[in-house]
Design a protein around this motif. Sequence first.
Motif, PDB file in Angstrom:
ATOM      1  N   SER A 109     -13.670  29.725   7.707  1.00  0.00           N
ATOM      2  CA  SER A 109     -12.523  29.726   6.812  1.00  0.00           C
ATOM      3  C   SER A 109     -12.912  29.095   5.500  1.00  0.00           C
ATOM      4  N   GLU A 146      -7.485  35.265   2.563  1.00  0.00           N
ATOM      5  CA  GLU A 146      -8.238  35.607   3.778  1.00  0.00           C
ATOM      6  C   GLU A 146      -7.338  35.500   5.005  1.00  0.00           C
ATOM      7  N   SER A 151      -8.136  34.513   7.902  1.00  0.00           N
ATOM      8  CA  SER A 151      -8.386  33.245   8.608  1.00  0.00           C
ATOM      9  C   SER A 151      -7.588  32.107   7.971  1.00  0.00           C
ATOM     10  N   ASP A 152      -7.577  32.071   6.625  1.00  0.00           N
ATOM     11  CA  ASP A 152      -6.845  30.995   5.928  1.00  0.00           C
ATOM     12  C   ASP A 152      -5.344  31.113   6.166  1.00  0.00           C
ATOM     13  N   VAL A 159     -10.446  30.974  14.812  1.00  0.00           N
ATOM     14  CA  VAL A 159     -10.916  31.156  13.449  1.00  0.00           C
ATOM     15  C   VAL A 159     -12.331  30.601  13.377  1.00  0.00           C
ATOM     16  N   LEU A 218      -9.604  26.427  15.677  1.00  0.00           N
ATOM     17  CA  LEU A 218     -10.667  26.529  14.676  1.00  0.00           C
ATOM     18  C   LEU A 218     -11.975  26.198  15.401  1.00  0.00           C
ATOM     19  N   ASP A 250     -14.690  36.732  11.021  1.00  0.00           N
ATOM     20  CA  ASP A 250     -14.093  35.403  10.777  1.00  0.00           C
ATOM     21  C   ASP A 250     -13.027  35.046  11.807  1.00  0.00           C
ATOM     22  N   VAL A 251     -12.345  36.076  12.317  1.00  0.00           N
ATOM     23  CA  VAL A 251     -11.280  35.815  13.282  1.00  0.00           C
ATOM     24  C   VAL A 251     -11.646  36.471  14.600  1.00  0.00           C
TER      25      VAL A 251
END
Length: 243
Positions: free
Chosen positions: A237, A2, A4-5, A234, A196, A222-223
């Motif tokens: 996540s 992902e 985000s990760d 983010v 985050l 997500d982002v």
Amino acid sequence: MERSDALIELQDVDLTIARLDRQLSEMPEKRAILEARKRIDDITSLSDRTDSFVKRVEGEISRLEDDVAMQNAKLQTEQAKLLSGKIVNPREAQAISLELDGLRRRKEKTESEILDEMEKREKALEQREKIDQAIEAARAKEAELVEGFKGKGGSLQEEIERLTARRAVLVEALDPDTVGRYERLRAEKSGVAVGLLRAGTCRACRMELPADVADELLSGPDVAECPLCHRILVVASNAHPEE
Ligand SMILES: [Zn+2]
């Protein structure tokens, strides 16, 4: 992976690399090695100065020894004259005796000067021996420090290399626009480009977002972007689920 990760891990990796780099350059072993080398240089220069002093003194001794040899030759000549039986005039004989006395006195003086110089040389050579020992000790210390630095610095270096390789994988996993945005923000904001969203707060700027804004972000992608610090935000996540 992902996006985000990958972004969160990329930031973690970069912050860790920066910390390890700092650790490497601030290692007390490194400073100690520089100090030890400075000490070796100082002692070596003292040793050079002592050597040239000894050389000077030895030159002086050899000059004085030449003087003594000349004085001896002259003494022998004058004595031979006196003992040859050719000098019959008592005043001439007396003059030669006076000349011999003067020569002997000068020779004694030169010989005592030689002893003084020899003493100087002796002391300098003793000092030279101490200097040699000090250099040897300083070199042993330096080698020991270098060995310690290699051990500790080497493992830091290995960790930096491992993280740099991991960084390449993460950058590869992200699209170029996101990487560009990340790099730009990282340069602008002291290395922290990503925040985050947790409990309605951006973890990067530590500001609480208005509840409606937070809700809106949570229902979006997500982002996103923190409306307060403008870092990459983010929102959700998988690797960092809401605690
Ligand atoms: Zn923020």
